[in-house]
Design a protein around this motif. Structure first.
Motif, PDB file in Angstrom:
ATOM      1  N   GLY A 247      92.174  41.571 -20.292  1.00  0.00           N
ATOM      2  CA  GLY A 247      91.231  42.066 -21.284  1.00  0.00           C
ATOM      3  C   GLY A 247      90.705  43.447 -20.914  1.00  0.00           C
ATOM      4  O   GLY A 247      91.222  44.131 -20.040  1.00  0.00           O
ATOM      5  N   ALA A 248      89.658  43.853 -21.599  1.00  0.00           N
ATOM      6  CA  ALA A 248      89.027  45.151 -21.353  1.00  0.00           C
ATOM      7  C   ALA A 248      88.408  45.180 -19.955  1.00  0.00           C
ATOM      8  O   ALA A 248      88.082  44.139 -19.376  1.00  0.00           O
ATOM      9  N   LEU A 249      88.235  46.397 -19.411  1.00  0.00           N
ATOM     10  CA  LEU A 249      87.657  46.572 -18.077  1.00  0.00           C
ATOM     11  C   LEU A 249      86.392  47.422 -18.151  1.00  0.00           C
ATOM     12  O   LEU A 249      86.354  48.421 -18.868  1.00  0.00           O
ATOM     13  N   VAL A 250      85.380  47.014 -17.395  1.00  0.00           N
ATOM     14  CA  VAL A 250      84.146  47.788 -17.233  1.00  0.00           C
ATOM     15  C   VAL A 250      83.871  47.877 -15.736  1.00  0.00           C
ATOM     16  O   VAL A 250      83.923  46.862 -15.036  1.00  0.00           O
ATOM     17  N   ALA A 251      83.591  49.075 -15.235  1.00  0.00           N
ATOM     18  CA  ALA A 251      83.441  49.296 -13.793  1.00  0.00           C
ATOM     19  C   ALA A 251      81.977  49.367 -13.383  1.00  0.00           C
ATOM     20  O   ALA A 251      81.131  49.868 -14.131  1.00  0.00           O
ATOM     21  N   ALA A 252      81.700  48.868 -12.191  1.00  0.00           N
ATOM     22  CA  ALA A 252      80.383  49.002 -11.565  1.00  0.00           C
ATOM     23  C   ALA A 252      80.586  49.666 -10.213  1.00  0.00           C
ATOM     24  O   ALA A 252      81.377  49.194  -9.388  1.00  0.00           O
ATOM     25  N   VAL A 253      79.900  50.793  -9.974  1.00  0.00           N
ATOM     26  CA  VAL A 253      80.025  51.529  -8.718  1.00  0.00           C
ATOM     27  C   VAL A 253      78.630  51.916  -8.236  1.00  0.00           C
ATOM     28  O   VAL A 253      77.638  51.734  -8.935  1.00  0.00           O
ATOM     29  N   GLY A 254      78.587  52.471  -7.035  1.00  0.00           N
ATOM     30  CA  GLY A 254      77.302  52.920  -6.507  1.00  0.00           C
ATOM     31  C   GLY A 254      76.663  51.872  -5.624  1.00  0.00           C
ATOM     32  O   GLY A 254      77.340  51.238  -4.796  1.00  0.00           O
ATOM     33  N   ASP A 255      75.395  51.636  -5.815  1.00  0.00           N
ATOM     34  CA  ASP A 255      74.634  50.720  -4.959  1.00  0.00           C
ATOM     35  C   ASP A 255      74.821  49.274  -5.417  1.00  0.00           C
ATOM     36  O   ASP A 255      73.885  48.622  -5.919  1.00  0.00           O
ATOM     37  N   VAL A 256      76.043  48.773  -5.246  1.00  0.00           N
ATOM     38  CA  VAL A 256      76.358  47.385  -5.577  1.00  0.00           C
ATOM     39  C   VAL A 256      77.185  46.784  -4.444  1.00  0.00           C
ATOM     40  O   VAL A 256      77.829  47.503  -3.682  1.00  0.00           O
ATOM     41  N   ARG A 257      77.164  45.465  -4.349  1.00  0.00           N
ATOM     42  CA  ARG A 257      77.968  44.796  -3.318  1.00  0.00           C
ATOM     43  C   ARG A 257      79.429  44.709  -3.742  1.00  0.00           C
ATOM     44  O   ARG A 257      80.327  44.741  -2.891  1.00  0.00           O
ATOM     45  N   ASN A 258      79.663  44.526  -5.034  1.00  0.00           N
ATOM     46  CA  ASN A 258      81.030  44.430  -5.545  1.00  0.00           C
ATOM     47  C   ASN A 258      81.322  45.642  -6.412  1.00  0.00           C
ATOM     48  O   ASN A 258      80.993  45.669  -7.593  1.00  0.00           O
ATOM     49  N   SER A 259      81.924  46.652  -5.820  1.00  0.00           N
ATOM     50  CA  SER A 259      82.249  47.886  -6.562  1.00  0.00           C
ATOM     51  C   SER A 259      83.670  47.767  -7.096  1.00  0.00           C
ATOM     52  O   SER A 259      84.639  48.100  -6.417  1.00  0.00           O
ATOM     53  N   TYR A 260      83.791  47.252  -8.322  1.00  0.00           N
ATOM     54  CA  TYR A 260      85.092  46.972  -8.918  1.00  0.00           C
ATOM     55  C   TYR A 260      85.064  47.248 -10.423  1.00  0.00           C
ATOM     56  O   TYR A 260      83.988  47.413 -11.024  1.00  0.00           O
ATOM     57  N   ALA A 261      86.269  47.218 -10.998  1.00  0.00           N
ATOM     58  CA  ALA A 261      86.409  47.157 -12.447  1.00  0.00           C
ATOM     59  C   ALA A 261      86.548  45.683 -12.811  1.00  0.00           C
ATOM     60  O   ALA A 261      87.428  44.995 -12.306  1.00  0.00           O
ATOM     61  N   PHE A 262      85.643  45.191 -13.670  1.00  0.00           N
ATOM     62  CA  PHE A 262      85.613  43.778 -14.025  1.00  0.00           C
ATOM     63  C   PHE A 262      86.169  43.563 -15.427  1.00  0.00           C
ATOM     64  O   PHE A 262      85.912  44.362 -16.341  1.00  0.00           O
ATOM     65  N   GLU A 263      86.897  42.467 -15.588  1.00  0.00           N
ATOM     66  CA  GLU A 263      87.448  42.110 -16.897  1.00  0.00           C
ATOM     67  C   GLU A 263      86.360  41.481 -17.754  1.00  0.00           C
ATOM     68  O   GLU A 263      85.536  40.685 -17.267  1.00  0.00           O
TER      69      GLU A 263
END
Length: 566
Positions: A247-263
């Motif tokens: 499916g579509a991907l949305v990314a989380a980066v920066g001050d996070v524990r899981n820095s990934y592109a999530f489906e």
């Protein structure tokens, strides 16, 4: 009794040969090759797993590169052990049992537990083994043997394959096919035999088990990765494990524990900020977020606090940067240069450059004070934003340029491909955010910002020449020579170079676009940019040339088209 045993031996031997020759192939549908389910003996009938790989990287709409969450989940470990090897494994219909008689009677055979849970051994009869722990199988068969044979005949039994049903794995997997397993094997076992979910195309969140026309099981492997949760399932022969497209991907980066592109969740091309926050797990210090997305060819950004992000709807390709914007009374400053002593300073907010320089052993060193400058992350970020906007405009102009006639259309297609290749390379450029300190020889005592790096250049006797020249390199400085003369030392201008202008990156942090006859200083870097507008009248190519100068002044880099003939 012995005569009876010898007669049984002949029958056992014949059945064993038939079992080895016919059983694997006869269990396959006509369209499936036996090679798909049979492997060398050491893999016990399973395809060897693909070599383990790291996370797969994707590029989001804003150019950010991030790994795909869970893309390194499958590395062969889920299919590396058989359940039947455990002594507590309950024997069930479909299991294959190796039976070896020795002594007065010698035979080897592989028998299958039938649908009633009976293990039939020729000459002994049917033995009920359904649900029997594998560790007790030897005792059960030995007891049955003693009722027929004397002590002159021994027996050894072992579970070869715990369940020999075949399950088809298809969709977006590495190796679609039919794989052998037992009814109680997990969906991960069968997926792993197929090489795992394709990390570029397959969905980890939309995996179904189909039995005929019905969907009898659904799996979202995010539950397994994040919580260790996997629902047990009883497979039947002929079941199909289907992996849907990612499916579509949305990314989380920066001050996070899981820095990934999530489906995004199944059936949706968006994800809520609350769902993304749950997956990414921001650090305790994260206070704000910025969301960058591209819609209808236009890039736009929005700002949210971490708590307000929960109500936001995030679209495919969006990147969410989590930040810790905490006001402190101190700032962190680094020093880079050829000096001994302290290179990291914690200064009070509002401290100036001179306060740090006063603590450095500059006297008697080779550091040229007039060349001292600062590299500032906020300036680099602003330069990056300006560059990306220019690249967005360039790409949009290339895609919307009108076309006339088939020949022009073909030429335009080639031009667009070349420009998009250039844009992709240019997006990887990271400006250095240089801030000059001296203006016409006058020192400006700038107020420092947290993250600043103070650059202390030493005295240099070389000039660097880069970009569109025949032989880029470093050359001994000679006073009163013009840029053109150093270019000549580098083999001269390249065929596609702009020959009347160059970019001079001074050792003091300044950068100028100037005539090729400009006098060069020791420590300068000369960047010769490519000429994209030569012979072309369209504004698009003049814009591209301007971007080349922009890149050269902010990062001392020259990028050319992959195909200059376009």
């Amino acid at each position: 009794m012995l005569r009876f045993g010898l007669a049984a031996l002949a029958v056992l031997t014949m059945l064993a040969e038939e079992s080895r020759a016919q059983a694997p192939a006869s269990s396959l549908p006509p369209t499936v090759s036996a090679l798909q389910v049979q492997a060398p003996a050491q893999t016990q009938g399973r395809a060897a797993p693909l070599p383990p790989t790291g996370p797969v990287m994707v590029t989001m709409a804003d150019g950010t590169q991030v790994p795909v969450f869970g893309s390194d989940l499958f590395s062969g470990a889920f299919a590396s052990a058989r359940p039947g090897a455990r002594s507590d494994y309950p024997i069930q219909p479909g299991d294959q049992i190796a039976v070896r008689l020795f002594g007065a009677v010698n035979s080897d055979a592989v028998q299958t537990v039938d649908s009633n849970g009976q293990l039939f051994i020729q000459g002994i009869g049917a033995i009920n083994v359904s649900g029997l722990p594998a560790g007790q199988l030897q005792s059960r068969v030995s007891t049955a043997l003693r009722s027929v044979y004397t002590d002159a005949v021994g027996v050894y039994v072992n579970v070869v394959n715990g369940g020999t049903l075949g399950v088809f794995v298809t969709g977006d997997v590495q190796r679609a096919g039919r794989y052998v397993g037992s009814p109680g094997d997990s969906v991960l076992f069968f997926l792993d035999q197929a090489g795992g979910v394709d990390p570029l195309r397959g969905s980890l969140r939309d995996i179904t088990i189909r039995r005929g026309a019905q969907v009898v099981g659904r799996y979202d492997l995010y539950d397994f990765i994040l919580k260790g949760s996997i629902t047990p399932f009883q497979f039947q022969d002929g079941d199909v494990v289907f992996v849907a497209p990612r499916g579509a991907l949305v990314a989380a980066v920066g001050d996070v524990r899981n820095s990934y592109a999530f489906e995004t969740p199944v059936g949706s091309s968006t994800i809520t900020g609350r769902e993304l926050t749950t997956l990414a797990i921001p650090t305790a210090s994260a206070t704000s977020t910025s969301v960058t997305r591209v819609q209808n060819g236009l890039r736009n950004s929005a700002y949210y606090t971490v708590s307000d992000l929960g109500a936001a709807t995030l679209i495919d390709g969006a990147t969410v940067v989590f930040r810790s914007e905490i006001f402190t009374q101190t700032i962190n400053v680094l020093v880079r240069g050829d000096i001994q002593g302290q290179t990291a300073f914690v200064m009070p907010r509002g401290a100036t450059l001179s306060q740090v320089l006063a603590q450095l052993p500059l006297d008697g060193s080779d550091i040229v004070r007039e060349y001292i400058h600062i590299e500032r992350p906020s300036v680099a970020a602003a330069q990056k934003v300006a560059l990306d906007q220019a690249l967005d405009n360039l790409e949009r102009a290339a895609l919307t340029q009108p076309t006339y006639g088939a020949e022009t259309a073909a030429a335009k297609t080639a031009e667009i491909a070349a420009i998009q290749s250039y844009v992709a390379a240019a997006r990887q450029v990271q400006p250095d955010g240089k801030v000059a300190i001296y203006t016409d020889g006058v020192f400006n005592d700038l107020q420092l910002m947290s993250g600043d790096t103070i650059i202390l250049p030493r005295r240099s006797d070389v000039v660097l020449v880069a970009g569109e020249v025949l032989s880029p390199g470093a050359f001994s400085y000679t006073s009163r020579l013009a840029a053109r003369e150093f270019v000549n030392r580098a083999g001269g201008f390249g065929q596609n170079a702009i020959k009347n202008k160059v970019v001079l990156r001074r050792a003091d942090g300044t950068a100028v676009v100037t005539k090729a006859g400009e006098q060069v200083r020791a420590g300068d870097t000369i960047v010769v940019t490519p000429n994209f507008s030569a012979g072309r009248k369209i504004q698009l190519w003049r814009d591209l040339t301007q971007i080349a100068f922009q890149i050269a002044t902010t990062a001392a880099v020259a990028i050319n088209l992959s195909d200059r003939n376009n």
